[in-house]
Design a protein around this motif. Structure first.
Motif, PDB file in Angstrom:
ATOM      1  N   TYR A 149       0.818  -1.205   0.000  1.00  0.00           N
ATOM      2  CA  TYR A 149       0.000   0.000   0.000  1.00  0.00           C
ATOM      3  C   TYR A 149       0.856   1.260   0.000  1.00  0.00           C
ATOM      4  CZ  TYR A 149      -4.697   1.909   0.494  1.00  0.00           C
ATOM      5  OH  TYR A 149      -5.892   2.519   0.251  1.00  0.00           O
ATOM      6  N   THR A 150       2.064   1.177   0.526  1.00  0.00           N
ATOM      7  CA  THR A 150       2.872   2.381   0.719  1.00  0.00           C
ATOM      8  C   THR A 150       4.094   2.460  -0.193  1.00  0.00           C
ATOM      9  OG1 THR A 150       4.115   1.315   2.500  1.00  0.00           O
ATOM     10  CG2 THR A 150       2.145   2.547   3.121  1.00  0.00           C
ATOM     11  N   SER A 151       4.359   1.426  -0.979  1.00  0.00           N
ATOM     12  CA  SER A 151       5.506   1.457  -1.890  1.00  0.00           C
ATOM     13  C   SER A 151       5.241   0.507  -3.052  1.00  0.00           C
ATOM     14  CB  SER A 151       6.792   1.044  -1.163  1.00  0.00           C
ATOM     15  OG  SER A 151       6.801  -0.354  -0.935  1.00  0.00           O
ATOM     16  N   ASP A 152       6.142   0.529  -4.026  1.00  0.00           N
ATOM     17  CA  ASP A 152       6.005  -0.370  -5.177  1.00  0.00           C
ATOM     18  C   ASP A 152       7.091  -1.442  -5.155  1.00  0.00           C
ATOM     19  OD1 ASP A 152       8.216   1.120  -5.769  1.00  0.00           O
ATOM     20  OD2 ASP A 152       7.556   1.761  -7.764  1.00  0.00           O
ATOM     21  N   LEU A 153       7.566  -1.791  -3.952  1.00  0.00           N
ATOM     22  CA  LEU A 153       8.669  -2.744  -3.836  1.00  0.00           C
ATOM     23  C   LEU A 153       8.219  -4.197  -3.952  1.00  0.00           C
ATOM     24  CD1 LEU A 153      10.536  -1.100  -0.818  1.00  0.00           C
ATOM     25  CD2 LEU A 153      11.211  -1.030  -3.217  1.00  0.00           C
ATOM     26  N   VAL A 154       6.946  -4.457  -3.715  1.00  0.00           N
ATOM     27  CA  VAL A 154       6.450  -5.832  -3.659  1.00  0.00           C
ATOM     28  C   VAL A 154       5.719  -6.172  -4.955  1.00  0.00           C
ATOM     29  CG1 VAL A 154       5.026  -7.463  -2.362  1.00  0.00           C
ATOM     30  CG2 VAL A 154       6.210  -5.615  -1.172  1.00  0.00           C
ATOM     31  N   GLY A 155       6.021  -7.373  -5.480  1.00  0.00           N
ATOM     32  CA  GLY A 155       5.295  -7.850  -6.647  1.00  0.00           C
ATOM     33  C   GLY A 155       5.703  -7.219  -7.964  1.00  0.00           C
ATOM     34  N   ARG A 156       6.900  -6.655  -8.032  1.00  0.00           N
ATOM     35  CA  ARG A 156       7.360  -6.010  -9.274  1.00  0.00           C
ATOM     36  C   ARG A 156       8.499  -6.781  -9.951  1.00  0.00           C
ATOM     37  NH1 ARG A 156       3.712  -2.200 -11.051  1.00  0.00           N
ATOM     38  NH2 ARG A 156       2.848  -1.132  -9.231  1.00  0.00           N
ATOM     39  N   TYR A 157       9.211  -7.593  -9.197  1.00  0.00           N
ATOM     40  CA  TYR A 157      10.414  -8.230  -9.731  1.00  0.00           C
ATOM     41  C   TYR A 157      10.391  -9.754  -9.580  1.00  0.00           C
ATOM     42  CZ  TYR A 157      12.162  -3.435  -9.486  1.00  0.00           C
ATOM     43  OH  TYR A 157      12.321  -2.083  -9.636  1.00  0.00           O
ATOM     44  N   SER A 158       9.225 -10.334  -9.322  1.00  0.00           N
ATOM     45  CA  SER A 158       9.151 -11.769  -9.067  1.00  0.00           C
ATOM     46  C   SER A 158       8.285 -12.473 -10.106  1.00  0.00           C
ATOM     47  CB  SER A 158       8.597 -12.028  -7.659  1.00  0.00           C
ATOM     48  OG  SER A 158       7.420 -11.280  -7.435  1.00  0.00           O
ATOM     49  N   ASP A 159       8.452 -13.797 -10.176  1.00  0.00           N
ATOM     50  CA  ASP A 159       7.632 -14.610 -11.073  1.00  0.00           C
ATOM     51  C   ASP A 159       6.314 -15.002 -10.418  1.00  0.00           C
ATOM     52  OD1 ASP A 159       9.592 -15.076 -13.371  1.00  0.00           O
ATOM     53  OD2 ASP A 159      10.775 -15.731 -11.644  1.00  0.00           O
ATOM     54  N   TYR A 160       6.324 -15.138  -9.104  1.00  0.00           N
ATOM     55  CA  TYR A 160       5.139 -15.402  -8.300  1.00  0.00           C
ATOM     56  C   TYR A 160       5.265 -14.559  -7.038  1.00  0.00           C
ATOM     57  CZ  TYR A 160       4.633 -19.702 -11.103  1.00  0.00           C
ATOM     58  OH  TYR A 160       4.507 -20.608 -12.132  1.00  0.00           O
ATOM     59  N   CYS A 161       4.140 -14.205  -6.449  1.00  0.00           N
ATOM     60  CA  CYS A 161       4.163 -13.452  -5.204  1.00  0.00           C
ATOM     61  C   CYS A 161       2.975 -13.900  -4.354  1.00  0.00           C
ATOM     62  CB  CYS A 161       4.074 -11.953  -5.476  1.00  0.00           C
ATOM     63  SG  CYS A 161       4.232 -10.915  -3.999  1.00  0.00           S
ATOM     64  N   LEU A 162       3.232 -14.248  -3.086  1.00  0.00           N
ATOM     65  CA  LEU A 162       2.169 -14.769  -2.230  1.00  0.00           C
ATOM     66  C   LEU A 162       1.986 -13.910  -0.989  1.00  0.00           C
ATOM     67  CD1 LEU A 162       3.322 -16.557   0.496  1.00  0.00           C
ATOM     68  CD2 LEU A 162       4.390 -17.743  -1.416  1.00  0.00           C
ATOM     69  N   PHE A 163       0.764 -13.966  -0.453  1.00  0.00           N
ATOM     70  CA  PHE A 163       0.407 -13.241   0.761  1.00  0.00           C
ATOM     71  C   PHE A 163      -0.393 -14.160   1.682  1.00  0.00           C
ATOM     72  CE2 PHE A 163       0.762 -10.101  -2.617  1.00  0.00           C
ATOM     73  CZ  PHE A 163       1.617  -9.166  -2.059  1.00  0.00           C
ATOM     74  N   SER A 164      -0.438 -13.780   2.948  1.00  0.00           N
ATOM     75  CA  SER A 164      -1.190 -14.534   3.951  1.00  0.00           C
ATOM     76  C   SER A 164      -2.227 -13.629   4.604  1.00  0.00           C
ATOM     77  CB  SER A 164      -0.243 -15.085   5.029  1.00  0.00           C
ATOM     78  OG  SER A 164      -0.955 -15.577   6.144  1.00  0.00           O
ATOM     79  N   PHE A 165      -3.393 -14.198   4.884  1.00  0.00           N
ATOM     80  CA  PHE A 165      -4.450 -13.476   5.589  1.00  0.00           C
ATOM     81  C   PHE A 165      -4.777 -14.149   6.920  1.00  0.00           C
ATOM     82  CE2 PHE A 165      -5.571 -12.843   0.975  1.00  0.00           C
ATOM     83  CZ  PHE A 165      -4.976 -11.595   0.887  1.00  0.00           C
ATOM     84  N   ARG A 166      -3.761 -14.772   7.523  1.00  0.00           N
ATOM     85  CA  ARG A 166      -3.945 -15.383   8.837  1.00  0.00           C
ATOM     86  C   ARG A 166      -4.299 -14.314   9.867  1.00  0.00           C
ATOM     87  NH1 ARG A 166      -0.293 -17.274  13.121  1.00  0.00           N
ATOM     88  NH2 ARG A 166      -1.069 -19.240  13.965  1.00  0.00           N
ATOM     89  N   PHE A 167      -4.905 -14.718  10.967  1.00  0.00           N
ATOM     90  CA  PHE A 167      -5.476 -13.754  11.905  1.00  0.00           C
ATOM     91  C   PHE A 167      -4.442 -12.856  12.565  1.00  0.00           C
ATOM     92  CE2 PHE A 167      -5.011 -17.840  14.103  1.00  0.00           C
ATOM     93  CZ  PHE A 167      -4.215 -17.503  15.188  1.00  0.00           C
ATOM     94  N   THR A 168      -3.156 -13.157  12.466  1.00  0.00           N
ATOM     95  CA  THR A 168      -2.140 -12.270  13.023  1.00  0.00           C
ATOM     96  C   THR A 168      -1.706 -11.195  12.032  1.00  0.00           C
ATOM     97  OG1 THR A 168      -0.406 -13.805  12.325  1.00  0.00           O
ATOM     98  CG2 THR A 168      -1.226 -14.030  14.581  1.00  0.00           C
TER      99      THR A 168
END
Length: 375
Positions: A149-168
Motif C-alpha cells: 500500500y505504501t511502496s512499489d517494492l512488492v510484486g514487481r520483480y518476481s515470477d510469483y508473489c504470495l500473501f497470507s491473511f492469517r489472523f495475526t
C-alpha cells in the motif's frame, strides 16, 4: 492492561457485514503489482506449495529459502522440491545473496525471498541474482501487506508473489492465502467454494480472546501465553495441510477489501510507533534495520542471548506481550551463523495500530525499566 503482540484489526460489525467492496478483491493487488492473475487458497503456505507445482518443480530441484523464516516455508517446499536454507544478512533478517551465491548448484531452480517483519528486501537485486543463475523468484509477501500500500517494492520483480491473511496479519479473514502469478497458466486443481461461517466464527473467537487478554493482569497473561497461546501459534502457523484452490465468499472478500482500504493509515501508525521506539528505547538495545519503506509487521529488537529470556519474562509480567519469534532456524545449528544469532536474540515488541501514542510511551518506559533490571 496488556499490550498484546498480535492484534486483530477488526470491529465486530466488520465480521458480519458484507458490502460492495467484495468486487474489489483481489483485483486491488493486481493494480499495485506487475501481475495479471490471482488465486486464493486456504493458507499462504498452500499458495507457496501451488506456486512450486505450477512452475513445474520436482523432488530433484533445489529451492533457496532463508534460514530465518517460519517452519511452514520449509515444509511447503519439501512437498515439491528440496529446500536449501541460506543465511540472512548481518544484523538483518532477509536472505543474504552473497551466501546464496555459495549455495547455488546445477540443481537450483528457484529462490524464495521474504520481507521478514516487513523489512524490505532489495527485490531488484534478487531479480538480477536470479537472472544470472536462471532461477524462478517466488516472493514471500506474508509480512509485506503494508508495503503493497505504501511502496512499489512488492510484486514487481518476481515470477510469483504470495500473501497470507492469517489472523495475526494486518488484513485477515481468520485464514487465507493469495498467489499472484503469470497470466496464461492454467490452474492444475479445481477451485472449491467453502462456506464462511466456520472461519468467520473462529475469527470472532480470536477477537473476543484478544479483548480478554488486553484487560488481563500481566501476572495472569504470562503463564497463559506460555502454556496455551505460544503452542497454538507455533502449531497452527507451521501446519501445511492442503493445496486446493479456495473460492472466497463475497463476505470474506468484502472483509478483506475493506481492511486493505484502511491499511495505509494503519501502517503509518506502526511507523510512528517504531520511530518512537527508535528514539526513546535504551541505546544499548539493538534496533531493527532502518528503512523508510519498512512495514513494521513486527518491531524486532536484538537482545544479548544470555539476557533475552529474562527480559522476555520481565516484560510479560509487566503486561507487555512480546514474543521470541522466531527462536529457531530451519537449518542445522552452525550452518547459518547470522540466522542462529538472530534466533538467539530476537525479541518482538507490540507495534500494531491498535496501540495509541500513550500505549507506545508506556511500552518504552516498561522496556527501559525492565532492561535496567536484567542487564
Amino acid at each position: 492492561m496488556i499490550a498484546v503482540t498480535e492484534h486483530v484489526a477488526l470491529e465486530p460489525a466488520d465480521v458480519v457485514r458484507s458490502g460492495d467492496a467484495a468486487e474489489a478483491f483481489p483485483d486491488v493487488f493486481l493494480e499495485r503489482t506487475a501481475f495479471e492473475r490471482a488465486l486464493t487458497f486456504p493458507t499462504g503456505r498452500a499458495a507457496l506449495w501451488y506456486a512450486l507445482e505450477d512452475a513445474g518443480l520436482d523432488p530433484t530441484d533445489e529451492v533457496l529459502i532463508p534460514s530465518f523464516t517460519d517452519l511452514s516455508v520449509k515444509r511447503a517446499v519439501e512437498r515439491v522440491a528440496r529446500p536449501v536454507p541460506v543465511d540472512v544478512e548481518p544484523g538483518g533478517y532477509n536472505i543474504d545473496l552473497d551466501d546464496a551465491e555459495e549455495r547455488v548448484t546445477d540443481r537450483t531452480a528457484a529462490i524464495v525471498p521474504t520481507h521478514l517483519w516487513g523489512e524490505p528486501i532489495d527485490m531488484e537485486a534478487v531479480a538480477v541474482f536470479a537472472a544470472e543463475h536462471g532461477l524462478l523468484v517466488i516472493e514471500d509477501g506474508a509480512h509485506a501487506l503494508g508495503m503493497t500500500y505504501t511502496s512499489d517494492l512488492v510484486g514487481r520483480y518476481s515470477d510469483y508473489c504470495l500473501f497470507s491473511f492469517r489472523f495475526t496479519k494486518e488484513v485477515t479473514a481468520y485464514k487465507g492465502g493469495l498467489l499472484l502469478l503469470p497470466d496464461g497458466s492454467t490452474p492444475s486443481r479445481s477451485r472449491r467454494e467453502k462456506g464462511d461461517r466456520l472461519s468467520l466464527a473462529k475469527l470472532g473467537g480470536i477477537m473476543a480472546l484478544s479483548g480478554v487478554l488486553e484487560s488481563m493482569p500481566g501476572r495472569l497473561y504470562h503463564p497463559l501465553r506460555n502454556r496455551v497461546l505460544n503452542p497454538y501459534f507455533r502449531t497452527s502457523a507451521g501446519r501445511v495441510t492442503d493445496v486446493e484452490l479456495r473460492q472466497l465468499s463475497a463476505r470474506e472478500r468484502s472483509l478483506l477489501a475493506e481492511q486493505y482500504e484502511r491499511l495505509d493509515d494503519r501502517v503509518r501508525i506502526r511507523r510512528r510507533h517504531a520511530s518512537r521506539y527508535d528514539e526513546l528505547l535504551d541505546e544499548t538495545l539493538e534496533r531493527p534495520p532502518s528503512n523508510p519503506d519498512h512495514g513494521y509487521f513486527r518491531y524486532s529488537l536484538r537482545v544479548p542471548a544470555s539476557k533475552r529470556d529474562s527480559l522476555y519474562c520481565a516484560l510479560q509480567r509487566r503486561g507487555i506481550g512480546c514474543s521470541k519469534s522466531y527462536s529457531y532456524t530451519v537449518s542445522p545449528s552452525g550452518e547459518c551463523p547470522e540466522a542462529d544469532r538472530a534466533a538467539d536474540r530476537v525479541l518482538n515488541l507490540p507495534v500494531h495500530a491498535g496501540l495509541d501514542d500513550e500505549d507506545a510511551e508506556r511500552i518504552v518506559d516498561v522496556v527501559n525499566a525492565a532492561w535496567v533490571e536484567v542487564a
